[in-house]
Design an enzyme around this catalytic site. Structure first.
Site, PDB file in Angstrom:
ATOM      1  N   CYS A 116      42.330  42.632  56.914  1.00  0.00           N
ATOM      2  CA  CYS A 116      43.508  43.253  56.284  1.00  0.00           C
ATOM      3  C   CYS A 116      44.693  43.333  57.244  1.00  0.00           C
ATOM      4  CB  CYS A 116      43.150  44.633  55.768  1.00  0.00           C
ATOM      5  SG  CYS A 116      41.649  44.642  54.802  1.00  0.00           S
ATOM      6  N   HIS A 257      49.032  48.694  54.343  1.00  0.00           N
ATOM      7  CA  HIS A 257      47.937  47.968  53.702  1.00  0.00           C
ATOM      8  C   HIS A 257      47.416  48.803  52.526  1.00  0.00           C
ATOM      9  CE1 HIS A 257      44.477  45.737  52.762  1.00  0.00           C
ATOM     10  NE2 HIS A 257      43.625  46.631  53.220  1.00  0.00           N
ATOM     11  N   ASN A 287      42.745  45.905  46.494  1.00  0.00           N
ATOM     12  CA  ASN A 287      42.828  45.546  47.911  1.00  0.00           C
ATOM     13  C   ASN A 287      42.727  44.022  48.039  1.00  0.00           C
ATOM     14  OD1 ASN A 287      42.377  45.068  50.613  1.00  0.00           O
ATOM     15  ND2 ASN A 287      40.818  46.652  50.869  1.00  0.00           N
TER      16      ASN A 287
HETATM   17  O1  UT7 Z   1      40.552  46.958  53.448  1.00  0.00           O
HETATM   18  C1  UT7 Z   1      39.407  47.170  54.212  1.00  0.00           C
HETATM   19  C2  UT7 Z   1      39.301  48.577  54.526  1.00  0.00           C
HETATM   20  N1  UT7 Z   1      38.495  49.242  53.509  1.00  0.00           N
HETATM   21  C3  UT7 Z   1      38.771  50.487  53.174  1.00  0.00           C
HETATM   22  O2  UT7 Z   1      39.730  51.049  53.627  1.00  0.00           O
HETATM   23  C4  UT7 Z   1      37.818  51.192  52.260  1.00  0.00           C
HETATM   24  C5  UT7 Z   1      37.602  52.596  52.765  1.00  0.00           C
HETATM   25  N2  UT7 Z   1      36.643  53.334  51.943  1.00  0.00           N
HETATM   26  C6  UT7 Z   1      36.965  53.785  50.721  1.00  0.00           C
HETATM   27  O3  UT7 Z   1      38.047  53.537  50.219  1.00  0.00           O
HETATM   28  C7  UT7 Z   1      35.986  54.672  50.016  1.00  0.00           C
HETATM   29  O4  UT7 Z   1      34.947  55.019  50.914  1.00  0.00           O
HETATM   30  C8  UT7 Z   1      35.376  54.054  48.732  1.00  0.00           C
HETATM   31  C9  UT7 Z   1      36.429  53.954  47.644  1.00  0.00           C
HETATM   32  C10 UT7 Z   1      34.807  52.680  49.036  1.00  0.00           C
HETATM   33  C11 UT7 Z   1      34.260  54.953  48.215  1.00  0.00           C
HETATM   34  O5  UT7 Z   1      34.787  56.247  47.941  1.00  0.00           O
HETATM   35  P1  UT7 Z   1      34.082  57.557  48.530  1.00  0.00           P
HETATM   36  O6  UT7 Z   1      34.800  58.704  47.999  1.00  0.00           O
HETATM   37  O7  UT7 Z   1      34.005  57.382  50.025  1.00  0.00           O
HETATM   38  O8  UT7 Z   1      32.659  57.462  47.871  1.00  0.00           O
HETATM   39  P2  UT7 Z   1      31.240  57.456  48.597  1.00  0.00           P
HETATM   40  O9  UT7 Z   1      30.973  56.111  49.182  1.00  0.00           O
HETATM   41  O10 UT7 Z   1      31.156  58.644  49.486  1.00  0.00           O
HETATM   42  O11 UT7 Z   1      30.292  57.681  47.345  1.00  0.00           O
HETATM   43  C12 UT7 Z   1      30.324  58.878  46.579  1.00  0.00           C
HETATM   44  C13 UT7 Z   1      29.465  58.687  45.365  1.00  0.00           C
HETATM   45  C14 UT7 Z   1      28.092  58.114  45.682  1.00  0.00           C
HETATM   46  O12 UT7 Z   1      27.154  58.714  44.838  1.00  0.00           O
HETATM   47  P3  UT7 Z   1      26.215  59.903  45.387  1.00  0.00           P
HETATM   48  O13 UT7 Z   1      25.474  59.313  46.563  1.00  0.00           O
HETATM   49  O14 UT7 Z   1      27.159  61.012  45.795  1.00  0.00           O
HETATM   50  O15 UT7 Z   1      25.367  60.222  44.208  1.00  0.00           O
HETATM   51  C15 UT7 Z   1      28.239  56.652  45.316  1.00  0.00           C
HETATM   52  O16 UT7 Z   1      26.993  56.074  44.969  1.00  0.00           O
HETATM   53  O17 UT7 Z   1      30.086  57.761  44.466  1.00  0.00           O
HETATM   54  C16 UT7 Z   1      29.155  56.740  44.132  1.00  0.00           C
HETATM   55  N3  UT7 Z   1      29.888  55.510  43.850  1.00  0.00           N
HETATM   56  C17 UT7 Z   1      30.389  55.214  42.640  1.00  0.00           C
HETATM   57  N4  UT7 Z   1      30.333  55.898  41.465  1.00  0.00           N
HETATM   58  C18 UT7 Z   1      30.960  55.305  40.416  1.00  0.00           C
HETATM   59  C19 UT7 Z   1      30.199  54.520  44.716  1.00  0.00           C
HETATM   60  N5  UT7 Z   1      30.899  53.575  44.064  1.00  0.00           N
HETATM   61  C20 UT7 Z   1      31.011  53.982  42.774  1.00  0.00           C
HETATM   62  C21 UT7 Z   1      31.632  53.433  41.633  1.00  0.00           C
HETATM   63  N6  UT7 Z   1      31.583  54.138  40.484  1.00  0.00           N
HETATM   64  N7  UT7 Z   1      32.308  52.244  41.661  1.00  0.00           N
END
Ligand code: UT7
Length: 330
Positions: A116, A257, A287
């Site tokens: 990125c 970004h 993204n």
């Molecule tokens: O460009 C490269 C750089 N990349 C980034 O900057 C990405 C940085 N990370 C993020 O933007 C976030 O971490 C994400 C958007 C990828 C994920 O959001 P989050 O708030 O950090 O969610 P999490 O990974 O902590 O997951 C929370 C919950 C989990 O369920 P449990 O374990 O709490 O039951 C996940 O399984 O959300 C669940 N989950 C989803 N639920 C519905 C993960 N993806 C999804 C989804 N839909 N698509």
């Protein structure tokens, strides 16, 4: 890195596939919801290539758009740099195919792999060549087909990414006040495994097993990357403004970004920046890795909100882990 580089942005362009993938489309593919995607990422839809389109076709279309905007012919170019982590082939460089398609024999052409941060890395590299007189007109492109490296069964990553390309033609400064006044690039290899495509490289070449295990697509520890990104985005913006002694009022637009609206908003709020000074298009494109910043740059320039002599700050972070910023007076 401090130090003035006498460059100007001659023209910018972009290419986005017409095919749209909405959050509702993902509701039919994985266990997710429009509400989760909107609130956790800010994404409403993203563009995805169709058959016959690829990183190269997007890159060439964006390049032609930027050349037209600059009022230049491809034969005016002295160097092509393509920032991509989704190249047309593992080798040779996508930039070499671009050179052939644009019809500019013999000029150097290479890719930069900084995810990125790739476009900003490439722009900073180009600025140094131009400032020191090595090359005059440089085409810098960020082009990605993220969809070709996305596992559409992994709800944690597939909802995030889109395809696209953005381009800029950079040349020597045309006025004394024009230029790149501050730039910074960084990397932390300790975090290299947090966003990774594990299969298809020299370590784990393609095999039946790597395909079965879905190792040819992006894997990400979202939470770890989020923690890194939220701190880094704020720090990099702050450092650039302090280095040049600029306050929020002095800057026409910050172009960050676009990986997660919450990351952008967190940095903006902590730095006390008004919403209209921080550009957002993640809602429409998701993204696009190395293409996010140049597509946003093109939209900002063509919207007319940034006039001659104004300050624009480009900021990026991503896999590597890498980060970069460039403060430009237009
Ligand atoms: O460009 C490269 C750089 N990349 C980034 O900057 C990405 C940085 N990370 C993020 O933007 C976030 O971490 C994400 C958007 C990828 C994920 O959001 P989050 O708030 O950090 O969610 P999490 O990974 O902590 O997951 C929370 C919950 C989990 O369920 P449990 O374990 O709490 O039951 C996940 O399984 O959300 C669940 N989950 C989803 N639920 C519905 C993960 N993806 C999804 C989804 N839909 N698509």
């Amino acid at each position: 890195m401090n130090g003035y580089l006498a460059i100007s942005i001659r023209g910018t362009g972009r290419a986005l596939p017409s095919r749209v993938l909405t959050n509702a489309d993902f509701e039919k593919m994985v266990d997710t919801s429009d509400e989760w995607i909107r609130t956790r990422t800010g994404i409403l839809e993203r563009r995805i290539v169709s058959d016959g389109q690829s990183t190269l076709t997007l890159a060439v279309d964006a390049a032609r758009d930027a050349l037209a905007d600059a009022g230049m012919a491809a034969t005016d170019l002295d160097l092509i740099i393509c920032a991509t982590i989704t190249p047309e082939y593992p080798f040779p460089a996508t930039a070499c195919f671009m050179q052939e398609q644009l019809g500019v024999p013999d000029i150097p052409a290479y890719d930069i792999s900084a995810a990125c941060s790739g476009f900003v890395y490439a722009l900073i590299s180009a600025a140094h060549f131009i400032h020191h007189g090595t090359y005059r007109n440089v085409l810098v492109v960020g082009a990605e087909c993220m969809s070709r490296f996305t596992d559409y069964t992994d709800r944690g990553t597939c909802i995030l990414f889109g395809d696209g390309a953005g381009a800029a033609v950079i040349g020597p400064a045309e006025r004394e006040d024009q230029g790149m006044y501050y730039c910074h690039m960084g990397a932390d290899g300790k975090g290299a495994a947090t966003i990774l495509c594990p299969g298809g490289g020299a370590r784990t070449p393609a095999s039946r097993e790597t395909v079965d295990q879905r190792l040819h697509s992006l894997k990400m520890n979202g939470r770890e990357v989020y923690k890194f990104a939220v701190t880094k985005m704020q720090q990099v913006i702050h450092d650039a403004m302090v280095a040049q002694g600029l306050a929020a009022d002095d800057i026409a637009m910050i172009i960050p970004h676009q990986s997660n609206l919450r990351i952008i908003e967190s940095a903006r709020e902590k730095l006390g920046l008004p919403a209209e000074k921080v550009f957002v298009n993640i809602d429409r494109y998701g993204n696009m890795s190395g293409a996010s910043v140049p597509v946003a740059l093109d939209e900002v320039r063509k919207s007319g909100v940034v006039g001659a002599g104004q300050w624009v700050l480009l900021v990026a972070f991503g896999a590597g882990l890498t980060w970069a910023s460039a403060l430009i007076r237009t």
